[in-house]
Structure formats: structure tokens, C-alpha cells
Design a protein around this motif. Structure first.
Motif, short mmCIF file in Angstrom:
data_model
loop_
_atom_site.label_atom_id
_atom_site.label_comp_id
_atom_site.label_asym_id
_atom_site.label_seq_id
_atom_site.Cartn_x
_atom_site.Cartn_y
_atom_site.Cartn_z
N ILE A 108 0.84 -1.21 0.00
CA ILE A 108 0.00 0.00 0.00
C ILE A 108 0.87 1.25 0.00
O ILE A 108 0.60 2.20 -0.72
CB ILE A 108 -0.98 -0.02 1.19
CG1 ILE A 108 -2.04 -1.11 0.98
CG2 ILE A 108 -1.62 1.34 1.41
CD1 ILE A 108 -2.89 -1.39 2.20
N ALA A 109 1.92 1.25 0.81
CA ALA A 109 2.83 2.40 0.86
C ALA A 109 3.51 2.62 -0.49
O ALA A 109 3.68 3.75 -0.94
CB ALA A 109 3.87 2.21 1.96
N THR A 110 3.90 1.54 -1.14
CA THR A 110 4.55 1.63 -2.45
C THR A 110 3.60 2.27 -3.46
O THR A 110 4.00 3.16 -4.22
CB THR A 110 4.97 0.23 -2.95
OG1 THR A 110 5.88 -0.34 -2.01
CG2 THR A 110 5.63 0.31 -4.30
N ILE A 111 2.36 1.84 -3.45
CA ILE A 111 1.37 2.38 -4.38
C ILE A 111 1.05 3.84 -4.05
O ILE A 111 0.98 4.70 -4.93
CB ILE A 111 0.08 1.53 -4.37
CG1 ILE A 111 0.37 0.14 -4.94
CG2 ILE A 111 -1.05 2.22 -5.13
CD1 ILE A 111 -0.72 -0.86 -4.69
N ALA A 112 0.91 4.14 -2.77
CA ALA A 112 0.54 5.50 -2.34
C ALA A 112 1.62 6.52 -2.64
O ALA A 112 1.31 7.69 -2.88
CB ALA A 112 0.23 5.50 -0.85
N PHE A 113 2.89 6.12 -2.62
CA PHE A 113 3.97 7.09 -2.79
C PHE A 113 4.62 7.03 -4.17
O PHE A 113 5.70 7.54 -4.37
CB PHE A 113 5.03 6.89 -1.71
CG PHE A 113 4.51 7.19 -0.34
CD1 PHE A 113 4.14 8.48 0.02
CD2 PHE A 113 4.34 6.19 0.59
CE1 PHE A 113 3.64 8.77 1.28
CE2 PHE A 113 3.86 6.46 1.86
CZ PHE A 113 3.50 7.76 2.21
N GLN A 114 3.92 6.48 -5.15
CA GLN A 114 4.45 6.45 -6.52
C GLN A 114 4.27 7.78 -7.18
O GLN A 114 3.38 8.50 -7.04
CB GLN A 114 3.78 5.37 -7.35
CG GLN A 114 4.34 4.02 -7.05
CD GLN A 114 3.75 2.96 -8.00
OE1 GLN A 114 2.80 3.18 -8.72
NE2 GLN A 114 4.32 1.78 -7.94
#
Length: 114
Positions: A108-114
Motif C-alpha cells: 500500500i505504501a509503495t502504491i501510495a507514494f508512486q
């Protein structure tokens, strides 16, 4: 590794969900607990193996006390399941579930901070 999309993240996910739970549970709730239980009884073995597991995770958790509590709770619950069912499989399942939540948070963090 957890937050870098691609091969690094896939390797981290694989280790977190497959290798770490199986290896750590066999070692801590299997071999070490069994040996220490014979040497110092079930309570001493439970305390010592839980402490060792927790301490070995300090490099990852030392700067965030909720993570330190989470690792301690994981160790306690995994041991409880190991003893309740007289098998290592339930402890491995608990560990996979715990790590699965960490993997989900990282994705989720990876997707949110792309």
C-alpha cells in the motif's frame, strides 16, 4: 527492499511470507523451545525463547516501540499456538499472518507514494 517496486520487493515478499516464518518458527518454537524446556522447564523456555526472538528483531524495531510490542506479541501468540496444538504448523501460520500484514502495508505504501 520492502518499498522498492520490482525484483527487490518480490524477493522481500517471498522471504517475509515463505522463508522467515518457516525457518524462525522451526528454530524458536521448535528446536530452541524444546531444548530449553528440557533444561529449564516450560516457563523458563517460553520466556527465554520469546526474549531471544524479540531481541534478534531489535535492529528492525528499536526506533519504533509499537513494532517492538508487535514482535513480542507475535512471539507470545506463536508459542501459544505451538503449545495449544502440539505442532509447529499453527505457529508458522500465525507468523505468516503477521508478516502478511507487513507485506500488505508495504505494498500500500509503495502504491501510495508512486
Amino acid at each position: 527492499m520492502a518499498l522498492k517496486p520490482g525484483a527487490q520487493q518480490i524477493i522481500w515478499i517471498t522471504v517475509a511470507l515463505l522463508f522467515a516464518p518457516l525457518i524462525e518458527e522451526c528454530l524458536f518454537r521448535g528446536i530452541l523451545y524444546g531444548g530449553y524446556r528440557r533444561a529449564m522447564g516450560p516457563t523458563g523456555a517460553a520466556l527465554l525463547t520469546t526474549f531471544i526472538f524479540w531481541a534478534l528483531h531489535l535492529p528492525e524495531t528499536a526506533r519504533f516501540w509499537p513494532a517492538m510490542l508487535g514482535i513480542a506479541a507475535l512471539a507470545i501468540v506463536a508459542l501459544w499456538y505451538r503449545l495449544k496444538f502440539s505442532a509447529i504448523g499453527p505457529a508458522v501460520a500465525v507468523h505468516i499472518g503477521y508478516n502478511g500484514m507487513m507485506v500488505l502495508a508495504a505494498i500500500i505504501a509503495t502504491i501510495a507514494f508512486q
